[in-house]
Structures are given as C-alpha cells and as structure tokens.
Design an enzyme around this catalytic site. Structure first.
Site, PDB file in Angstrom:
ATOM      1  N   ASP A  29       3.206 -14.218  -0.434  1.00 32.03           N
ATOM      2  CA  ASP A  29       3.693 -14.809  -1.908  1.00 32.03           C
ATOM      3  C   ASP A  29       2.952 -15.902  -2.668  1.00 32.03           C
ATOM      4  OD1 ASP A  29       4.965 -14.298  -4.231  1.00 32.03           O
ATOM      5  OD2 ASP A  29       6.901 -15.224  -3.004  1.00 32.03           O
ATOM      6  N   ASP A  30       3.402 -17.055  -2.920  1.00 31.09           N
ATOM      7  CA  ASP A  30       2.594 -18.005  -3.428  1.00 31.09           C
ATOM      8  C   ASP A  30       1.969 -18.609  -2.316  1.00 31.09           C
ATOM      9  OD1 ASP A  30       2.749 -16.245  -6.442  1.00 31.09           O
ATOM     10  OD2 ASP A  30       4.922 -16.835  -5.395  1.00 31.09           O
TER      11      ASP A  30
ATOM     12  N   HIS B 135       2.117  -8.126  -1.338  1.00 36.10           N
ATOM     13  CA  HIS B 135       2.749  -9.034  -2.090  1.00 36.10           C
ATOM     14  C   HIS B 135       2.271 -10.620  -2.395  1.00 36.10           C
ATOM     15  CE1 HIS B 135       7.046 -10.717  -3.455  1.00 36.10           C
ATOM     16  NE2 HIS B 135       6.297 -10.965  -3.274  1.00 36.10           N
TER      17      HIS B 135
ATOM     18  N   HIS C  62       9.894  -6.893  -7.935  1.00 37.29           N
ATOM     19  CA  HIS C  62      10.570  -7.178  -6.886  1.00 37.29           C
ATOM     20  C   HIS C  62      12.251  -7.495  -6.812  1.00 37.29           C
ATOM     21  CE1 HIS C  62       6.969  -9.925  -7.126  1.00 37.29           C
ATOM     22  NE2 HIS C  62       7.274 -10.843  -6.889  1.00 37.29           N
TER      23      HIS C  62
ATOM     24  N   GLU D 237      15.376 -11.020  -3.700  1.00 43.56           N
ATOM     25  CA  GLU D 237      15.275 -12.384  -2.771  1.00 43.56           C
ATOM     26  C   GLU D 237      16.560 -13.405  -3.233  1.00 43.56           C
ATOM     27  OE1 GLU D 237      11.801 -15.317  -4.223  1.00 43.56           O
ATOM     28  OE2 GLU D 237      11.480 -13.789  -5.828  1.00 43.56           O
TER      29      GLU D 237
ATOM     30  N   HIS E 272       0.859 -13.741  -5.488  1.00 43.98           N
ATOM     31  CA  HIS E 272       0.157 -13.019  -6.822  1.00 43.98           C
ATOM     32  C   HIS E 272      -1.475 -14.619  -6.714  1.00 43.98           C
ATOM     33  CE1 HIS E 272       4.308 -11.829  -7.834  1.00 43.98           C
ATOM     34  NE2 HIS E 272       4.583 -12.775  -6.612  1.00 43.98           N
TER      35      HIS E 272
END
Length: 317
Positions: A275-276, A14, A194, A197, A16
């Site tokens: 994630d980011d 996961h 997704h 969340e 990005h």
C-alpha cells in the site's frame, strides 16, 4: 522464515508510488527543491507517522508529496521503490499514481509521467522488474475533476494499463465515478478500485456492478456480506489486501484479528501488498512476515498468496 519469504517470487498489485517516499528521500528532495518542512529531522517525521485513521494518514501523505516537483524527483521516487522490489524478489509490480495530487499543485501531468515511466522502463531493463502503471482518481474530488485527469492521460494512453480509484473512502461511493469509468473502459483501460477498506460491503458491490472492475483493492469488509463473498469466490475476483496498512489505519485493531488467511482458506483470491510502505512500516516481504508472526501463516499459504499475486496481474507475461 523472513529470508525464505523474501526469496519467494511475487507480484505487488497495490502500491501507491507517493506512499513509498521514505523520510530520507523526502528530506533530500526538500533540500534539492529548497522546500521548508515542518519536521526538524527524519526522526521527527517518523514520529509523525503515528496516525489513527485513514484521513490523518492522507493529510500527512499529501504534505509529504509536496516535495515532488521535477521529472528527476519522480524518477528517483520510482527508482527507489523498484530497488526494493529487486531486493524482495517482486518480479512484477502494478503501482498506482495519483496525477491530481500533483497537477493540483501546478506540476504538469507530463512531467510526473515522464519521471515515473522513465524509471519503470529502467526497472525492466536494468533490474528485471516488470510493471504496469495504474492511473488513479482521487475520490474526495469531483467526477468532473476525474474527467479532466482522464483527458490529460489520453495522449499518453499506452503508458497505462488501468484506471483506479483511491483516497478517502467514506462518503465517496464508487457510484460517484460511474461515468468516468464507463468512458475509461471505452478508451480501452482496464479498471480497479479501492473498496471495502473503511467503506461498507455495499461499496464493493457498486465497484463490481457500476465500475465493472477487474480487481478489488482492499476489500477486507467483503467478509461481512455472505452473498458478496460467494460472488468473489465464484468469479475468482482478486483482492489486493494490505495487512500492515490495515492495522496501521485501524481497519483491524491488531494483526492477530486480520481476516486475510480466513479468506484465503475459503477460496478467495487474496494477495499481499504494502500500500504505502514508507508510512506503514514495511514493504511486501514485511507484510508476509507479519502474517507468519501474528497469524501463523504457513509456507503453503505463503506460496498460494504469492501465486495469487502472479495470477492476478493485469499485465500478463
């Protein structure tokens, strides 16, 4: 403990790519492409990372992505992330990329893809990092827009392992994208999304039953629905959980309240991801270390989480 966690072989499921754009590279690309930025320097940009929710983060994320213009830019972005993988013994990664973030700015689909896939190929040959790319639709846009993106991707079908669904969750349930996911599956794509969340457990049910996903991205709110939890455990559906992201975006008020280890001990196939990472303060090892620091994660739990990530790969070795 950090060094031990760093050396642990693991996969990241996961991530990005646009969210791995570190401030230093962002400024370098802005200069290369002669783009004026609203921040005076790297430190000013880092201070802007004090967002309070998913939407505030996304506004900054899309603004940052605007510096990505050329094939070389996308190569450099992806390569910088792969170097982090090598440093942290991430032996396999399945990153997302959001074509619409770029095609809506007038950047050709094939330009974006060539830069990313070029770096992924070099990551395999030069760094020993395996990968599988996931094409992700933006859920705040329409299903018709997602269909156009799928059309653009089909000539490059072999570049992708799966399609996914990301961006603003609230008000954009998985059911909004059932048609395009049906079509993607018919074209041979695996599917992820997704869900759970910020959105409710119902969104996870929809993702499983309507989009027929192989893996749930985030999914932490599944714990609110006992029947859903039992299904996830019985079917061993992997969850790609992102602890630092969850606390930064206030899904949990602080790491000590995170439910990932509770889910692990109940038999959920949870994994640890970043994630980011440029925006949320850490890559995979930092996420593992936060679980050790704030939740008392043991070495045995860390091994199980790492093994889960390797088991949950869409691209099998």
């Amino acid at each position: 403990m950090y060094d031990w966690l760093n050396a642990l072989p693991k996969a990241e499921l996961h991530l990005h790519l646009e969210g791995s754009l570190e401030p230093e590279l962002l400024f370098a690309l802005a200069e290369r492409n002669r783009i004026a930025l609203p921040w005076n320097d790297v430190e000013a940009l880092r201070k802007a990372y004090a967002f309070n929710n998913l939407q505030e983060f996304l506004d900054l994320y899309y603004r940052g992505a605007d510096v990505l213009r050329t094939e070389q830019d996308f190569y450099d972005l992806t390569w910088a992330y792969l170097l982090r993988c090598k440093e942290q013994n991430v032996i396999h990664t399945e990153p997302f990329f959001d074509p619409q973030t770029h095609t809506d700015r007038g950047i050709a689909f094939e330009v974006v893809l060539a830069g990313i896939t070029g770096a992924l190929k070099d990551g395999k040959s030069k760094l020993g990092v395996d990968s599988g790319l996931i094409l992700s639709f933006l859920r705040h846009l329409s299903e018709d827009e997602a269909e156009k993106t799928l059309d653009q991707a089909l000539p490059f079908r072999d570049a992708f392992v799966a399609v996914g669904l990301d961006s603003s969750e609230m008000g954009h349930p998985p059911s909004k994208f059932q048609r395009v996911f049906d079509r993607a599956r018919n074209e041979g794509f695996l599917t992820v999304a997704h869900a759970g969340e910020e959105g409710p457990p119902e969104y996870i049910w929809e993702a499983l039953d309507l989009l027929k996903i192989q893996r749930i991205d985030h999914g932490v709110r599944a714990i609110e629905d006992e029947r859903l939890m039992q299904r996830i455990i019985d079917e061993q559906i992997p969850l790609t959980v992102c602890p630092l992201s969850n606390t930064k975006l206030c899904v949990f008020d602080d790491m000590a309240q995170h439910n990932i280890l509770d889910m692990l001990e109940r038999g959920v196939k949870v994994t640890v991801n970043s994630d980011d990472p440029a925006y949320f303060g850490g890559y995979v090892t930092e996420n593992f270390h936060a679980l050790h620091t704030h939740l008392g994660m043991t070495e045995d739990q860390a091994r199980r989480l790492a093994q889960n990530s390797l088991d949950a790969r869409l691209v099998k070795p």
